[in-house]
Design a protein around this motif. Structure first.
Motif, PDB file in Angstrom:
ATOM      1  N   ALA A   1      43.062  18.749 -26.321  1.00  0.00           N
ATOM      2  CA  ALA A   1      43.492  17.356 -26.123  1.00  0.00           C
ATOM      3  C   ALA A   1      44.369  17.134 -24.843  1.00  0.00           C
ATOM      4  N   ALA A   2      45.396  17.984 -24.884  1.00  0.00           N
ATOM      5  CA  ALA A   2      46.436  18.063 -23.683  1.00  0.00           C
ATOM      6  C   ALA A   2      45.567  18.398 -22.380  1.00  0.00           C
ATOM      7  N   ARG A   3      44.725  19.647 -22.437  1.00  0.00           N
ATOM      8  CA  ARG A   3      44.337  19.991 -21.246  1.00  0.00           C
ATOM      9  C   ARG A   3      43.133  19.422 -20.701  1.00  0.00           C
ATOM     10  N   PHE A   4      42.474  18.526 -21.313  1.00  0.00           N
ATOM     11  CA  PHE A   4      41.246  17.718 -21.021  1.00  0.00           C
ATOM     12  C   PHE A   4      41.374  16.447 -21.675  1.00  0.00           C
ATOM     13  N   PRO A   5      42.451  15.604 -21.173  1.00  0.00           N
ATOM     14  CA  PRO A   5      42.508  14.362 -21.927  1.00  0.00           C
ATOM     15  C   PRO A   5      41.350  13.179 -21.554  1.00  0.00           C
ATOM     16  N   GLY A   6      41.252  12.377 -22.389  1.00  0.00           N
ATOM     17  CA  GLY A   6      39.979  11.440 -22.253  1.00  0.00           C
ATOM     18  C   GLY A   6      38.980  11.241 -23.284  1.00  0.00           C
ATOM     19  N   SER A   7      37.957  10.842 -23.308  1.00  0.00           N
ATOM     20  CA  SER A   7      36.799  10.586 -24.408  1.00  0.00           C
ATOM     21  C   SER A   7      35.678  11.320 -24.132  1.00  0.00           C
ATOM     22  N   ALA A   8      35.414  11.846 -23.076  1.00  0.00           N
ATOM     23  CA  ALA A   8      34.269  12.466 -22.716  1.00  0.00           C
ATOM     24  C   ALA A   8      33.829  13.945 -23.526  1.00  0.00           C
ATOM     25  N   ASP A   9      32.553  14.139 -23.796  1.00  0.00           N
ATOM     26  CA  ASP A   9      32.221  15.186 -24.476  1.00  0.00           C
ATOM     27  C   ASP A   9      32.381  16.285 -23.609  1.00  0.00           C
ATOM     28  N   LEU A  10      32.749  17.396 -24.234  1.00  0.00           N
ATOM     29  CA  LEU A  10      33.020  18.699 -23.522  1.00  0.00           C
ATOM     30  C   LEU A  10      32.262  19.732 -23.790  1.00  0.00           C
ATOM     31  N   THR A  11      31.706  20.473 -23.105  1.00  0.00           N
ATOM     32  CA  THR A  11      30.960  21.957 -23.314  1.00  0.00           C
ATOM     33  C   THR A  11      31.795  22.789 -22.400  1.00  0.00           C
ATOM     34  N   LEU A  12      32.370  23.774 -23.178  1.00  0.00           N
ATOM     35  CA  LEU A  12      33.261  24.809 -22.670  1.00  0.00           C
ATOM     36  C   LEU A  12      32.644  26.208 -22.843  1.00  0.00           C
ATOM     37  N   ARG A  13      32.319  26.806 -21.663  1.00  0.00           N
ATOM     38  CA  ARG A  13      31.908  28.106 -21.621  1.00  0.00           C
ATOM     39  C   ARG A  13      33.147  29.077 -21.732  1.00  0.00           C
ATOM     40  N   THR A  14      33.108  29.800 -22.903  1.00  0.00           N
ATOM     41  CA  THR A  14      34.245  30.829 -23.263  1.00  0.00           C
ATOM     42  C   THR A  14      34.077  32.057 -22.765  1.00  0.00           C
ATOM     43  N   THR A  15      35.107  32.776 -22.930  1.00  0.00           N
ATOM     44  CA  THR A  15      35.238  34.072 -22.371  1.00  0.00           C
ATOM     45  C   THR A  15      34.918  35.134 -23.585  1.00  0.00           C
ATOM     46  N   LEU A  16      34.452  34.750 -24.626  1.00  0.00           N
ATOM     47  CA  LEU A  16      34.089  35.519 -25.931  1.00  0.00           C
ATOM     48  C   LEU A  16      32.969  36.479 -25.719  1.00  0.00           C
ATOM     49  N   ASP A  17      32.740  37.506 -25.588  1.00  0.00           N
ATOM     50  CA  ASP A  17      31.534  38.416 -25.722  1.00  0.00           C
ATOM     51  C   ASP A  17      31.235  38.623 -27.213  1.00  0.00           C
ATOM     52  N   LEU A  18      30.167  38.119 -27.447  1.00  0.00           N
ATOM     53  CA  LEU A  18      29.469  38.329 -28.816  1.00  0.00           C
ATOM     54  C   LEU A  18      29.460  39.641 -29.119  1.00  0.00           C
ATOM     55  N   ARG A  19      28.751  40.614 -28.384  1.00  0.00           N
ATOM     56  CA  ARG A  19      28.631  41.968 -28.499  1.00  0.00           C
ATOM     57  C   ARG A  19      29.901  42.706 -29.087  1.00  0.00           C
ATOM     58  N   VAL A  20      31.119  42.329 -28.083  1.00  0.00           N
ATOM     59  CA  VAL A  20      32.177  43.025 -28.379  1.00  0.00           C
ATOM     60  C   VAL A  20      32.776  42.562 -29.734  1.00  0.00           C
ATOM     61  N   GLN A  21      32.785  41.101 -29.914  1.00  0.00           N
ATOM     62  CA  GLN A  21      33.296  40.360 -31.200  1.00  0.00           C
ATOM     63  C   GLN A  21      32.713  40.975 -32.378  1.00  0.00           C
ATOM     64  N   ALA A  22      31.371  41.310 -32.458  1.00  0.00           N
ATOM     65  CA  ALA A  22      30.863  41.986 -33.570  1.00  0.00           C
ATOM     66  C   ALA A  22      31.094  43.451 -33.665  1.00  0.00           C
ATOM     67  N   LEU A  23      31.256  44.081 -32.744  1.00  0.00           N
ATOM     68  CA  LEU A  23      31.940  45.590 -32.807  1.00  0.00           C
ATOM     69  C   LEU A  23      33.172  45.695 -33.299  1.00  0.00           C
ATOM     70  N   VAL A  24      34.128  44.641 -32.944  1.00  0.00           N
ATOM     71  CA  VAL A  24      35.630  44.528 -33.453  1.00  0.00           C
ATOM     72  C   VAL A  24      35.663  44.046 -35.126  1.00  0.00           C
ATOM     73  N   GLU A  25      34.768  43.363 -35.489  1.00  0.00           N
ATOM     74  CA  GLU A  25      34.701  42.686 -36.825  1.00  0.00           C
ATOM     75  C   GLU A  25      34.133  44.011 -37.578  1.00  0.00           C
ATOM     76  N   ALA A  26      32.949  44.782 -37.059  1.00  0.00           N
ATOM     77  CA  ALA A  26      32.579  45.727 -37.967  1.00  0.00           C
ATOM     78  C   ALA A  26      33.462  47.185 -38.060  1.00  0.00           C
ATOM     79  N   LYS A  27      34.087  47.166 -36.943  1.00  0.00           N
ATOM     80  CA  LYS A  27      34.889  48.356 -36.996  1.00  0.00           C
ATOM     81  C   LYS A  27      36.287  48.226 -37.853  1.00  0.00           C
ATOM     82  N   LEU A  28      36.813  46.979 -37.827  1.00  0.00           N
ATOM     83  CA  LEU A  28      37.893  46.587 -38.578  1.00  0.00           C
ATOM     84  C   LEU A  28      37.560  46.627 -40.096  1.00  0.00           C
TER      85      LEU A  28
END
Length: 569
Positions: A257-284
């Motif tokens: 809300a602070a970074r993108f003020p206003g009422s427009a719909d937002l689409t955010l491409r994140t930095t999350l790598d799903l393959r790395v995320q799955a690896l981290v979760e499995a190993k943990l």
């Protein structure tokens, strides 16, 4: 006279029911919560929040089987009635009477539209009358095709998705114009109970409901029995991103809300790598379920970050997001133990010492405090590199003094992104302040990248209603001299090559890092880096109960090794 008085009574009754009726023209322009759509780094959907709307569709743009499926399951007489269906009402009343329960409804598609657009879910005779009145208004105002289009664009289909295009993208990753027959059947089965039949929440129920819609299509002649059976066999839902990525999504959503003020719909491409995320979760999970359970380790957290930019590639804030959404990587502030020592040694390097400078590892007493060295046997004078490699406590306290004292060490830590608080005494050398795993991982990134401080971030790009927006991430700034960062990296490589972090080493990779263990084994850390990646690991228990002899160089270093080994080179 009876007709006159009856007409007057009916008019008064209608006025009573219409007294608080919403104005349809205004209701058609209802406001909604702006939606936020998070995409993984490869564009796959990660999460949605708010009210998600897709593109406005026209009947000519969508496959004919989409409205056909809707009418087959919801209102087969839609094109024949005037908004109310007396035949349907009588049929539903007869079925409910003979079955002894309410098993069938008599509402038309137009009545459903009136309810969804203008009224509350309240069940009462008054609301049903208002629903009928609004249905008649809709039928007088719009054509049948227009009513279908309004319904398809505004109906709630679960998961925060309003309209068939938003739902098609959410559940199947395709726009509405590319829906297959079975996908149309699944979507058109959702209006009856969007939460119960949500493919993400209950895929089996969604599949069963989709098959029911296909049978209804066959009963109306839209499909043959063979076609309906074949389409039912094709029902399968793409695997959704792990729910454990919820920690990352919560973190990214926290200050939008602070970074993108206003009422427009937002689409955010994140930095999350799903393959790395799955690896981290499995190993943990593997570690916590096996050796971790044997050593009384209840929780863990992991952060994988790009050293040059601070972009977070994976984040596990605990063992299971569904059981606990508390983010131990971001919100938990713990004593860092010996993973704080690199900041103490950096202060000494900035005061003229080098990795080859020597320091005593003998016993030391400051006032009433005498730091211990565990099982370390004193050797006399050691190079700073060896003292850090073996995490010798008395040597670290002496290095603290030669580096300007507690205030200088705290200043270095703050310069690299740690916020404290830090004690203003010699115990700071042993990590008695407070820090989060995310802070520590980002601070180590500055050492790995040659002295540039990075701010942890999770947004690669942002769009608001197809317009590109600046992500607002600050550029890295220099906080260490390159030669000091290089010297610290050399010393931290010694930690892995021949010191307390040997379990973290991966053959063929130059790994640098530091172990950390707090008093009574309440926290165990390993933070290390190689190439362009830094990985932070914390293990412990939420209630700070001790683990069974778990040190930073044991299970945390092993988890770091397992994750790094699974990452692409």
């Amino acid at each position: 006279m009876a007709a006159i008085w009856g007409g007057l009574a009916l008019g008064v009754l209608l006025l009573v029911f219409a007294w608080d009726l919403p104005r349809p023209e205004e209701a058609l322009e209802t406001t909604r919560r702006p939606s936020v759509t998070l995409e993984a780094a490869d564009g796959r959907l990660l999460s949605t929040s708010g009210d998600l709307y897709g593109e406005t569709v026209r009947l000519r743009d969508v496959p004919v089987h989409l409205p056909t499926a809707l009418l087959a399951i919801e209102d087969r007489r839609f094109r024949d009635h005037f908004g109310l269906d007396p035949v349907g009402l009588l049929r539903a009343a007869w079925v409910n009477l003979t079955s002894g329960r309410v098993s069938q409804g008599g509402s038309t598609l137009t009545q459903q539209l009136a309810k969804n657009l203008f009224l509350t879910p309240e069940r009462s005779f008054r609301r049903k009358v208002q629903e009928a009145m609004l249905a008649l208004w809709l039928e007088s105002r719009f054509t049948k095709d227009q009513l279908l289009e309004i319904y398809l664009n505004r109906v709630y289909l679960g998961g925060g998705a309003y309209g068939v295009d938003a739902a098609a993208r959410l559940y199947f990753g395709v726009p509405a114009r590319r829906l297959a027959i079975w996908q149309s059947a699944v979507l058109m089965g959702l209006p009856k109970a969007p939460s119960r039949y949500n493919p993400r929440a209950n895929p089996q129920a969604a599949a069963d409901r989709g098959a029911e819609v296909l049978r209804a299509m066959a009963a109306t002649g839209a499909l043959t029995e063979a076609q309906a059976n074949a389409e039912a066999e094709r029902i399968a839902f793409p695997p959704r991103p792990s729910r454990d990525a919820g920690w990352f999504a919560d973190w990214v959503n926290d200050d939008l809300a602070a970074r993108f003020p206003g009422s427009a719909d937002l689409t955010l491409r994140t930095t999350l790598d799903l393959r790395v995320q799955a690896l981290v979760e499995a190993k943990l999970e593997t570690l916590l379920a096996g050796p971790g359970a044997a050593a009384e380790v209840g929780q863990g957290a992991v952060v994988v970050m790009d050293v040059a930019t601070g972009a977070v590639r994976a984040m596990a804030g605990g063992r299971d997001y569904r059981r606990s959404s508390f983010n131990r990587a971001v919100s938990a502030r713990r004593q860092p133990g010996s993973v704080f020592k690199p900041f103490v040694y950096l202060a000494a390097l900035e005061h003229g010492l080098s990795p080859d400078s020597t320091v005593s590892d003998g016993p030391l007493t400051l006032g009433r405090w005498s730091p211990g060295n565990g099982g370390w046997r004193p050797r006399g004078d050691l190079p700073l590199e060896e003292a850090l490699a073996h995490s010798v406590n008395t040597a670290a306290v002496r290095v603290l003094v030669r580096g300007g004292g507690p205030k200088e060490a705290a200043a270095v830590a703050r310069r690299l992104g740690l916020t404290g608080p830090f004690p203003n005494d010699a115990t700071i050398a042993l990590g008695t302040g407070e820090a989060s795993l995310l802070e520590l991982t980002a601070a180590y990134a500055a050492i790995a990248n040659g002295g540039m401080r990075v701010v942890p971030n999770g947004i690669a790009s942002a769009r608001a209603e197809r317009r590109a927006l600046p992500s607002g991430e600050p550029a890295p700034i220099r906080v260490l001299q390159a030669e000091d960062a290089l010297a610290m990296r050399r010393m931290m490589e010694a930690v892995v090559n021949r010191g307390s972090g040997r379990a973290a080493g991966v053959p063929g990779r130059n790994v640098a890092g530091k172990t950390g263990t707090t008093q009574d084994f309440r926290d165990a850390w390993f933070i290390g880096f190689t190439g362009g990646t830094v990985i932070g690991v914390w293990l412990g228990n939420d209630d700070a109960t001790p683990m069974d002899d778990v040190r930073g160089g044991t299970l945390p270093a092993r988890l770091f090794h397992d994750i790094l080994e699974g990452l692409p080179r």
